[in-house]
Design a protein around this motif. Structure first.
Motif, PDB file in Angstrom:
ATOM      1  N   VAL A 298       0.845  -1.206   0.000  1.00  0.00           N
ATOM      2  CA  VAL A 298       0.000   0.000   0.000  1.00  0.00           C
ATOM      3  C   VAL A 298       0.875   1.249   0.000  1.00  0.00           C
ATOM      4  N   LYS A 299       1.971   1.196   0.751  1.00  0.00           N
ATOM      5  CA  LYS A 299       2.886   2.346   0.811  1.00  0.00           C
ATOM      6  C   LYS A 299       3.572   2.596  -0.522  1.00  0.00           C
ATOM      7  N   LYS A 300       3.965   1.506  -1.180  1.00  0.00           N
ATOM      8  CA  LYS A 300       4.822   1.648  -2.366  1.00  0.00           C
ATOM      9  C   LYS A 300       4.062   1.672  -3.688  1.00  0.00           C
ATOM     10  N   LEU A 301       2.870   1.087  -3.701  1.00  0.00           N
ATOM     11  CA  LEU A 301       2.152   1.007  -4.981  1.00  0.00           C
ATOM     12  C   LEU A 301       0.875   1.839  -4.917  1.00  0.00           C
ATOM     13  N   LYS A 302       0.452   2.315  -6.083  1.00  0.00           N
ATOM     14  CA  LYS A 302      -0.779   3.124  -6.125  1.00  0.00           C
ATOM     15  C   LYS A 302      -1.995   2.231  -6.378  1.00  0.00           C
ATOM     16  N   ASN A 303      -3.161   2.780  -6.053  1.00  0.00           N
ATOM     17  CA  ASN A 303      -4.451   2.158  -6.395  1.00  0.00           C
ATOM     18  C   ASN A 303      -4.652   0.738  -5.893  1.00  0.00           C
ATOM     19  N   ILE A 304      -4.154   0.445  -4.706  1.00  0.00           N
ATOM     20  CA  ILE A 304      -4.430  -0.879  -4.135  1.00  0.00           C
ATOM     21  C   ILE A 304      -5.784  -0.793  -3.424  1.00  0.00           C
ATOM     22  N   THR A 305      -6.757  -1.539  -3.918  1.00  0.00           N
ATOM     23  CA  THR A 305      -8.101  -1.459  -3.332  1.00  0.00           C
ATOM     24  C   THR A 305      -8.476  -2.717  -2.551  1.00  0.00           C
ATOM     25  N   ASP A 306      -7.985  -3.898  -3.019  1.00  0.00           N
ATOM     26  CA  ASP A 306      -8.347  -5.144  -2.350  1.00  0.00           C
ATOM     27  C   ASP A 306      -7.407  -5.358  -1.165  1.00  0.00           C
ATOM     28  N   MET A 307      -7.945  -5.184   0.041  1.00  0.00           N
ATOM     29  CA  MET A 307      -7.092  -5.328   1.226  1.00  0.00           C
ATOM     30  C   MET A 307      -7.066  -6.769   1.745  1.00  0.00           C
TER      31      MET A 307
END
Ligand code: AMO
Length: 443
Positions: A298-307
């Motif tokens: 989440v810190k390093k990549l954009k647009n992470i929606t599925d947690m």
């Protein structure tokens, strides 16, 4: 009366014995893989089970004359004198000066794809359409020789660790992994399912043999055409009892992978070299918890929606991270969320939101899932009910728990996935001999 002795002598001299037969006449059997005719001589490459042997035809060597039957792909018996020569880079090699070619079988047609070049230069779909022919290409067949080595390594290692090899049914009363990707079958009027995995049966065999493994096809009705999913693949599974922790499974897998890689480097060196395969060095394999890995993504990549799970780009990122941080091609991710793991998975007693489970990433792609299983009857029945399943439908599976099972766990490793990443392929179909996907059931 004819009697069987149990011995089938090898009548073809392998290339490895050429160096001991210089100036002697030997016979080899194989396919005429490639024929290059010059004005008064010809090079004929003979393809044997694992080698390409250069043979030279010239009227100087014997009275034998090439006939019209000497065509590529003919099955032949070639007799000639072994001579020593040199390759362009100066290393020694041996070839055969042809004295005679006996054609054992002549093909009816010219192959639809050129297979005698270094590699099959055609689209993937054409390669797969003509698989019985394209697999004859040395690079194509080397892929599956490597795959043999992986299975052999898995088997040999586990046998050495006291595992018993098993075969479980592929026609099943229920899907073992849940979800929609299960093939239904009409079984004399009853609905049954093709095995998604040997899960329910390999667990049942733990109280019997303690440690079991299986290498066999499994079936997944994948509704999408992706580069990493097949509808039938080879699952390499093991299951072991009396574990102290689910990390015992991860340790056992680390040992198996080390053994496999070493075997490939030694006994499969010709194929490794031909395919320029980068065999990973394994000392230890690092581990990270799902929660920590997710935070990092989440810190390093954009647009992470599925947690709750990883996207392919997160796995790729984690693969790179493991390489940079630990110089490891492998990474164990542990403690996946309970919601995302199958009904048989043991929840972590310290935090029931997560499970005592893991995935193994190889070069940024999942190749294995595994973990500790529920062994307590009431706990398993409760979990099934919580997930909306009917325990009565799993009565035979639950005999395992009802009549006593030790703490146990195991894993499933996708053979084609491992082969694919070992050889740097972009598409898993290249690592399947006769792949089955949503659009393909032939050849
Ligand atoms: P899972 O469903 O994660 O776990 O599968 C285990 C491994 O099998 C491979 N795999 C596939 N390979 C090609 N095509 C597919 N459609 C496909 N689906 C899965 C992957 C994956 O990591 N019973 C559990 C294992 C266990 O816990 O013992 C199971 O089957 O490499």
């Amino acid at each position: 009366m004819q009697e069987m002795t149990g011995v089938v002598p090898c009548t073809s001299t392998p290339y490895s014995e050429f160096k001991d037969n210089v100036d002697k006449v030997v016979t080899i059997k194989g396919a005429l893989h490639n024929i290059r005719e010059m004005s008064d001589f010809a090079f004929i490459i003979v393809r044997t089970a694992r080698e390409l042997i250069q043979c030279v035809y010239s009227p100087e060597f014997s009275d034998y004359r090439l006939s019209d039957d000497v065509v590529e792909q003919a099955a032949a018996k070639v007799t000639g004198k072994v001579v020593k020569s040199e390759t362009r880079d100066g290393s020694e090699r041996y070839e055969l000066q042809i004295h005679n070619i006996e054609i054992l079988s002549k093909p009816a047609a010219v192959p639809p794809v050129v297979i005698s070049k270094k590699q099959v230069n055609c689209d993937l779909s054409v390669n797969l359409d003509f698989r019985p022919v394209t697999l004859r290409n040395p690079k194509e067949r080397a892929i599956f020789k490597i795959q043999e080595g992986i299975q052999r390594g898995f088997r040999e290692f586990l046998q050495g660790q006291g595992f018993t090899e098993i075969h479980t049914p592929k026609i099943n009363f229920a899907g073992a992994e849940g979800g929609t990707n299960v093939f239904k079958l009409d079984y004399f009027g009853k609905t049954v399912y093709l095995a998604q995995s040997p899960q329910l049966y390999k667990q049942a065999l733990v109280p019997v043999y303690e440690r079991v493994f299986e290498i066999a096809p499994v079936f997944r009705a994948e509704h999408h055409d992706t580069s990493r999913h097949l509808n039938e693949y080879i699952s390499m599974d093991f299951e072991m009892g009396y574990i102290d922790s689910f990390t015992d499974i991860m340790n056992m897998e680390t040992g198996a992978l080390k053994y496999i890689m070493q075997l490939l480097k030694t006994e499969y060196a010709p194929e490794v070299e031909l395919l320029k395969a980068e065999i990973p060095e394994i000392t230890t394999i690092p581990c990270i918890k799902f929660k920590d890995a997710k935070e990092m993504c989440v810190k390093k990549l954009k647009n992470i929606t599925d947690m709750k799970d990883f996207e392919p780009e997160e796995e790729a990122f984690l693969g790179k991270w493991a390489k940079q941080q630990y110089n490891s091609d492998f990474l164990f991710v542990t403690h996946y969320l309970s919601k995302k793991r199958p009904f048989y998975t043991m929840d972590d007693p310290d935090d029931p939101e997560v499970t005592l489970s893991f995935d193994l990433l190889f070069r940024g792609i999942e190749i294995t899932s595994g973990g500790q299983r529920i062994h307590d009857y009431n706990m398993q029945v409760e979990k099934m009910k919580k997930l909306g399943m009917n325990p009565e439908e799993f009565e035979t599976y639950l005999m395992l728990h009802k009549y006593g099972a030790p703490p146990h766990g195991g894993l499933g490793l996708g053979l084609e996935r491992l082969t694919m990443h070992l050889l740097g392929f972009k598409n898993v179909r290249l690592a399947a001999m006769f792949p089955r996907d949503i659009n393909r059931v032939t050849p």
